[in-house]
Design an enzyme around this catalytic site. Structure first.
Site, PDB file in Angstrom:
ATOM      1  N   TYR A 245       0.848  -1.194   0.000  1.00 56.64           N
ATOM      2  CA  TYR A 245       0.000   0.000   0.000  1.00 56.64           C
ATOM      3  C   TYR A 245       0.885   1.246   0.000  1.00 56.64           C
ATOM      4  O   TYR A 245       1.992   1.231   0.550  1.00 56.64           O
ATOM      5  CB  TYR A 245      -0.922  -0.033   1.240  1.00 56.64           C
ATOM      6  CG  TYR A 245      -1.843   1.141   1.276  1.00 56.64           C
ATOM      7  CD1 TYR A 245      -2.705   1.377   0.211  1.00 56.64           C
ATOM      8  CD2 TYR A 245      -1.832   2.047   2.326  1.00 56.64           C
ATOM      9  CE1 TYR A 245      -3.525   2.479   0.197  1.00 56.64           C
ATOM     10  CE2 TYR A 245      -2.650   3.152   2.328  1.00 56.64           C
ATOM     11  CZ  TYR A 245      -3.496   3.369   1.257  1.00 56.64           C
ATOM     12  OH  TYR A 245      -4.291   4.462   1.240  1.00 56.64           O
TER      13      TYR A 245
ATOM     14  N   TYR B  39      -2.775   4.815   9.073  1.00 55.32           N
ATOM     15  CA  TYR B  39      -2.216   3.511   8.683  1.00 55.32           C
ATOM     16  C   TYR B  39      -1.230   2.992   9.717  1.00 55.32           C
ATOM     17  O   TYR B  39      -0.835   1.832   9.696  1.00 55.32           O
ATOM     18  CB  TYR B  39      -1.572   3.624   7.303  1.00 55.32           C
ATOM     19  CG  TYR B  39      -1.567   2.332   6.517  1.00 55.32           C
ATOM     20  CD1 TYR B  39      -2.752   1.727   6.117  1.00 55.32           C
ATOM     21  CD2 TYR B  39      -0.368   1.719   6.169  1.00 55.32           C
ATOM     22  CE1 TYR B  39      -2.743   0.549   5.384  1.00 55.32           C
ATOM     23  CE2 TYR B  39      -0.352   0.538   5.438  1.00 55.32           C
ATOM     24  CZ  TYR B  39      -1.546  -0.028   5.055  1.00 55.32           C
ATOM     25  OH  TYR B  39      -1.532  -1.200   4.329  1.00 55.32           O
TER      26      TYR B  39
HETATM   27  P1  NAI Z   1      -7.907  -9.964   4.260  1.00 53.93           P
HETATM   28  O1  NAI Z   1      -8.177  -9.653   5.687  1.00 53.93           O
HETATM   29  O2  NAI Z   1      -8.954 -10.674   3.504  1.00 53.93           O
HETATM   30  O3  NAI Z   1      -6.509 -10.754   4.115  1.00 53.93           O
HETATM   31  C1  NAI Z   1      -5.460 -10.682   5.054  1.00 53.93           C
HETATM   32  C2  NAI Z   1      -5.027 -12.114   5.289  1.00 53.93           C
HETATM   33  O4  NAI Z   1      -3.866 -12.204   6.127  1.00 53.93           O
HETATM   34  C3  NAI Z   1      -6.135 -12.941   5.978  1.00 53.93           C
HETATM   35  O5  NAI Z   1      -6.479 -14.056   5.173  1.00 53.93           O
HETATM   36  C4  NAI Z   1      -5.478 -13.372   7.272  1.00 53.93           C
HETATM   37  O6  NAI Z   1      -5.956 -14.623   7.767  1.00 53.93           O
HETATM   38  C5  NAI Z   1      -4.006 -13.420   6.839  1.00 53.93           C
HETATM   39  N1  NAI Z   1      -3.110 -13.501   7.982  1.00 53.93           N
HETATM   40  C6  NAI Z   1      -3.072 -12.694   9.086  1.00 53.93           C
HETATM   41  N2  NAI Z   1      -2.158 -13.152   9.966  1.00 53.93           N
HETATM   42  C7  NAI Z   1      -1.593 -14.255   9.402  1.00 53.93           C
HETATM   43  C8  NAI Z   1      -0.579 -15.170   9.816  1.00 53.93           C
HETATM   44  N3  NAI Z   1       0.041 -15.036  10.990  1.00 53.93           N
HETATM   45  N4  NAI Z   1      -0.252 -16.202   8.990  1.00 53.93           N
HETATM   46  C9  NAI Z   1      -0.879 -16.367   7.801  1.00 53.93           C
HETATM   47  N5  NAI Z   1      -1.841 -15.522   7.353  1.00 53.93           N
HETATM   48  C10 NAI Z   1      -2.197 -14.494   8.146  1.00 53.93           C
HETATM   49  O7  NAI Z   1      -7.622  -8.541   3.570  1.00 53.93           O
HETATM   50  P2  NAI Z   1      -6.967  -8.126   2.166  1.00 53.93           P
HETATM   51  O8  NAI Z   1      -7.296  -6.694   2.007  1.00 53.93           O
HETATM   52  O9  NAI Z   1      -7.341  -9.093   1.109  1.00 53.93           O
HETATM   53  O10 NAI Z   1      -5.400  -8.203   2.483  1.00 53.93           O
HETATM   54  C11 NAI Z   1      -4.470  -8.866   1.665  1.00 53.93           C
HETATM   55  C12 NAI Z   1      -3.225  -8.027   1.497  1.00 53.93           C
HETATM   56  O11 NAI Z   1      -3.539  -6.860   0.732  1.00 53.93           O
HETATM   57  C13 NAI Z   1      -2.606  -7.536   2.815  1.00 53.93           C
HETATM   58  O12 NAI Z   1      -1.194  -7.585   2.704  1.00 53.93           O
HETATM   59  C14 NAI Z   1      -3.071  -6.102   2.852  1.00 53.93           C
HETATM   60  O13 NAI Z   1      -2.246  -5.285   3.657  1.00 53.93           O
HETATM   61  C15 NAI Z   1      -2.963  -5.750   1.377  1.00 53.93           C
HETATM   62  N6  NAI Z   1      -3.645  -4.527   0.967  1.00 53.93           N
HETATM   63  C16 NAI Z   1      -4.958  -4.327   1.306  1.00 53.93           C
HETATM   64  C17 NAI Z   1      -5.580  -3.137   0.961  1.00 53.93           C
HETATM   65  C18 NAI Z   1      -6.981  -2.869   1.409  1.00 53.93           C
HETATM   66  O14 NAI Z   1      -7.397  -1.722   1.401  1.00 53.93           O
HETATM   67  N7  NAI Z   1      -7.741  -3.901   1.744  1.00 53.93           N
HETATM   68  C19 NAI Z   1      -4.890  -2.076   0.189  1.00 53.93           C
HETATM   69  C20 NAI Z   1      -3.526  -2.421  -0.163  1.00 53.93           C
HETATM   70  C21 NAI Z   1      -2.937  -3.600   0.231  1.00 53.93           C
END
Ligand code: NAI
Length: 273
Positions: free
Chosen positions: A150, A160
């Site tokens: 991000y 953030y």
């Molecule tokens: P999400 O909440 O669906 O996905 C985050 C994932 O990380 C979840 O599946 C969670 O179980 C997993 N996770 C957390 N701790 C963990 C661990 N110890 N071991 C393994 N997995 C673990 O949300 P999203 O948005 O799909 O996030 C995916 C990526 O995209 C993240 O890196 C997030 O920072 C990034 N991102 C998200 C944005 C947004 O606005 N949603 C914008 C830019 C980047």
């Protein structure tokens, strides 16, 4: 419309928690484009159970792995090559979490244990994935690894919090390991810097809805959706982008290159009327 871009390719997709997750959309598209892959998430996230539906839809096996545990990641890569019948062509790192954000700690009052835990989960985990993959020689030549970032890695967004540091570290690891793995196996490593997206991780950020709207009005194309982010990730896994590596690639509808948009100027002018 499917193009067969990942026909015959094997992958590992992390981070699909529910149907809003970016990783969820990537999994559906990867399947559509002809890939076979395993799914992984933290054992604790499995309790929600939604990932089982995705696994069924994609004919994929689930291998639980806590992204902070080298042992779990070793198991993830060795089982994946075994199940899929060969080396891995693509890996999606879609993992992020800050305990300080989750528990409402301000930037000037951070809990340092949580800070370190957040860095471990959200950034060091990419290094762990790559180091394990390299040691096991689990990735194919010209393999592709993509992590999600991000723009708070480059610019300050107060809400953030310590995730900004996590994303800066993540992008740096993508560059450093991209160099190393590029030299040895032509493996490429990139980050996609995605628009704010309505997911579990996204909505955990304070003031997310207001910010989502701001970014949408700022971007000439509007915010990029999770589905479009998945399309972009697929191109990076495909053979059409073989010389793209060590990059942080903005997928944000033009947000990162815009100073101010007409919509925002008009909104502010209206406030003064
Ligand atoms: P999400 O909440 O669906 O996905 C985050 C994932 O990380 C979840 O599946 C969670 O179980 C997993 N996770 C957390 N701790 C963990 C661990 N110890 N071991 C393994 N997995 C673990 O949300 P999203 O948005 O799909 O996030 C995916 C990526 O995209 C993240 O890196 C997030 O920072 C990034 N991102 C998200 C944005 C947004 O606005 N949603 C914008 C830019 C980047």
């Amino acid at each position: 419309m499917a193009y067969g871009l990942l026909k015959g390719k094997r992958g590992i997709i992390s981070g699909a928690l529910d149907e809003n997750s970016i990783a969820w959309k990537v999994a559906l598209k990867a399947k559509e484009e002809g890939a076979t892959f395993t799914l992984t998430n933290a054992p604790i996230a499995m309790r929600m159970g939604a990932i089982n539906d995705l696994a069924k839809q994609c004919d994929a096996e689930i291998i639980p792995a806590d992204a902070t545990s080298v042992e779990d990641i070793e198991n993830l890569f060795s089982k994946s090559t075994e199940i899929l019948g060969g080396k891995i062509d693509f890996v999606l790192h879609s993992i992020g979490m800050s305990l300080n954000v989750r528990k409402g700690k301000e930037y000037g009052d951070l809990n340092y244990e949580w800070f370190q835990k957040g860095l471990d989960i959200s950034a060091l985990s990419l290094h762990k994935f790559l180091q394990v993959a390299e040691k096991q020689d689990a990735l194919s030549e010209w393999g592709s690894v993509v992590a999600l970032s991000y723009i708070a890695a480059q610019r300050t967004y107060s809400f953030y919090n310590d995730m900004a540091e996590a994303k800066a570290l993540l992008e740096s690891i993508a560059r450093s390991y991209g160099y190393r793995y590029g030299k040895s196996k032509n493996v490429r490593v990139n980050t996609i810097s995605q628009s704010p997206t309505k997911t579990k991780a996204g909505s955990g950020i304070a003031g997310f809805d207001a910010f989502y709207e701001f970014a949408d009005k700022m971007s000439p194309l509007g915010n990029a959706s999770a589905d479009d982010c998945a399309n972009y990730a697929i191109t990076l896994f495909s053979d059409l982008t073989r010389y793209v590596t060590m990059q942080n690639l903005y997928h944000d509808g033009g947000y990162s290159s815009t100073g101010i948009s007409e919509e925002l100027v008009t909104m502010i002018q209206d406030q003064h009327k």
